[in-house]
Design a protein around this motif. Structure first.
Motif, PDB file in Angstrom:
ATOM      1  N   ILE A 183      30.301  35.218  53.566  1.00  0.00           N
ATOM      2  CA  ILE A 183      30.663  36.270  52.615  1.00  0.00           C
ATOM      3  C   ILE A 183      32.041  36.782  52.988  1.00  0.00           C
ATOM      4  CG2 ILE A 183      30.002  38.477  51.601  1.00  0.00           C
ATOM      5  CD1 ILE A 183      27.976  36.292  51.096  1.00  0.00           C
ATOM      6  N   ASP A 184      32.966  36.771  52.009  1.00  0.00           N
ATOM      7  CA  ASP A 184      34.321  37.224  52.328  1.00  0.00           C
ATOM      8  C   ASP A 184      34.449  38.731  52.215  1.00  0.00           C
ATOM      9  OD1 ASP A 184      34.665  37.911  49.652  1.00  0.00           O
ATOM     10  OD2 ASP A 184      35.810  36.109  49.151  1.00  0.00           O
ATOM     11  N   GLY A 185      35.656  39.234  52.429  1.00  0.00           N
ATOM     12  CA  GLY A 185      35.881  40.675  52.445  1.00  0.00           C
ATOM     13  C   GLY A 185      35.638  41.358  51.124  1.00  0.00           C
ATOM     14  N   ALA A 186      35.642  40.596  50.019  1.00  0.00           N
ATOM     15  CA  ALA A 186      35.380  41.159  48.692  1.00  0.00           C
ATOM     16  C   ALA A 186      33.926  40.926  48.262  1.00  0.00           C
ATOM     17  CB  ALA A 186      36.329  40.553  47.667  1.00  0.00           C
ATOM     18  N   ASN A 187      33.073  40.573  49.223  1.00  0.00           N
ATOM     19  CA  ASN A 187      31.644  40.347  48.979  1.00  0.00           C
ATOM     20  C   ASN A 187      31.387  39.140  48.079  1.00  0.00           C
ATOM     21  OD1 ASN A 187      29.031  41.206  49.723  1.00  0.00           O
ATOM     22  ND2 ASN A 187      28.717  42.130  47.711  1.00  0.00           N
ATOM     23  N   ARG A 188      32.298  38.156  48.122  1.00  0.00           N
ATOM     24  CA  ARG A 188      32.107  36.906  47.396  1.00  0.00           C
ATOM     25  C   ARG A 188      31.428  35.901  48.318  1.00  0.00           C
ATOM     26  NH1 ARG A 188      37.721  38.169  45.022  1.00  0.00           N
ATOM     27  NH2 ARG A 188      38.403  37.768  47.144  1.00  0.00           N
ATOM     28  N   GLU A 189      30.436  35.200  47.794  1.00  0.00           N
ATOM     29  CA  GLU A 189      29.737  34.202  48.602  1.00  0.00           C
ATOM     30  C   GLU A 189      30.415  32.842  48.470  1.00  0.00           C
ATOM     31  OE1 GLU A 189      25.181  33.605  49.254  1.00  0.00           O
ATOM     32  OE2 GLU A 189      25.738  32.267  47.600  1.00  0.00           O
ATOM     33  N   GLN A 200      42.274  34.841  49.179  1.00  0.00           N
ATOM     34  CA  GLN A 200      41.725  36.120  48.747  1.00  0.00           C
ATOM     35  C   GLN A 200      42.513  36.726  47.595  1.00  0.00           C
ATOM     36  OE1 GLN A 200      38.682  37.727  50.058  1.00  0.00           O
ATOM     37  NE2 GLN A 200      38.645  35.518  50.362  1.00  0.00           N
TER      38      GLN A 200
END
Length: 334
Positions: free
Chosen positions: A135-141, A193
């Motif tokens: 999960i990245d910093g923008a809450n994308r899986e 990102q």
């Protein structure tokens, strides 16, 4: 060699028919791809092949059809198909000539302990295919599909991920691990990102016509502007704040004034703004979105040919979506 595809004379004016050969690990397979001329993507296209290719396709499950549906053009799909077939053939050869040693499994469990089991999204029965999630910093899986050869880690894993560029794994035989793989994957995710922020802003605030199901690797969006008018943009994943390539689609009465505004004001592009914000400012109106406009309020079929998607001209190396009387391309630099 890259697949050689030739356009056959159309028996029906409603479909495009390409046939040729694809060479994979020294083997050649005959294939054909057929899709409606009204579509600028390969969604619901038909893939046909020789018996050997059909056997490989069956072993891939739904993966090839999913890639076909998601591909914006024929060359993109053929590159993905070649990668998939190479993995399938390597797996078949591995199954025929080798038995995976017990140390393979003990090492895999140890490496997954180090990676963290919370990152494991899928594993097949043979433990030779795993999906690792982050999960990245923008809450994308994000999920990377990893195929492990029988002589892993002497041979590197084969990785597939939904990214604007392939994950080119740097691997040191016998010493690299899944922890290193995840580190490189995480670094690549971090580098995109800003690109995904820009694309997510478009997807959330515009009526996106194509791709119908946007995916993380897609750099193109076709956006509805007004009835019978849309704009197709190609965003650079490496510099997403710079002006994209723009192609206006629509009749001159609707698209003409917008074309003039693009030509006159692209030099005012502000890299502090998102792509959507810049385009709305330059074209001087807020784009319709699912939040403000119902889909039925937008008539998106072409005012000249009355098709939802414009025809696509495809060669073995390029794909061009055009309407001779209704499109324009604008590229600007800052």
């Amino acid at each position: 060699a890259f697949p050689l595809m030739v356009a056959l004379p159309q028996l029906q004016t409603t479909h495009l028919h390409y046939e040729g050969f694809i060479q994979v690990l020294g083997q050649s397979y005959r294939l054909a791809v057929v899709w409606p001329t009204a579509q600028s993507t390969l969604h619901n296209a038909q893939l046909r092949g020789c018996p050997g290719l059909q056997q490989l396709l069956r072993s891939s499950g739904t993966l090839v059809q999913e890639r076909l549906d998601q591909s914006p053009d024929l060359p993109t799909f053929l590159r993905e198909l070649k990668d998939i077939l190479e993995r399938l053939l390597r797996d078949r050869k591995q199954d025929n000539v080798s038995v995976i040693p017990a140390t393979f499994y003990s090492r895999l469990v140890s490496e997954l302990d180090a990676v963290g089991w919370e990152h494991l999204a899928y594993v097949n029965d043979a433990l030779t295919v795993i999906h690792l999630r982050m999960i990245d910093g923008a809450n994308r899986e994000h999920v990377v599909q990893v195929q492990l050869p029988g002589d892993y880690p002497t041979a590197p894993p084969v990785c597939t991920a939904d990214l604007p560029q392939p994950l080119q794994l740097r691997w040191t035989p016998k010493t690299s691990t899944l922890v290193e793989l995840m580190r490189q994957y995480t670094e690549l995710i971090a580098s995109f990102q800003m690109f995904w922020n820009v694309m997510d802003d478009i997807d959330a605030n515009c009526w996106v016509l194509e791709p119908e199901r946007p995916y993380r690797g897609a750099t193109m969006r076709r956006i509805a502007l007004r009835s019978h008018c849309s704009i197709q943009i190609e965003v650079s994943p490496y510099s997403p704040r710079t002006p994209p390539e723009c192609r206006l689609m629509g009749g001159d009465a609707v698209a003409g004034p917008l074309r003039d505004k693009l030509a006159q004001s692209m030099h005012t592009w502000d890299e502090k703004e998102t792509t959507r914000q810049n385009l709305e400012r330059i074209l001087e109106f807020q784009f319709p979105s699912p939040k403000t406009t119902a889909r039925e309020d937008l008539s998106m079929d072409c005012g000249i040919c009355y098709t939802f998607r414009l025809p696509t001209t495809t060669t073995a190396t390029t794909t061009t979506t055009t309407h001779p009387l209704t499109t324009t391309t604008t590229t600007a630099t800052t």
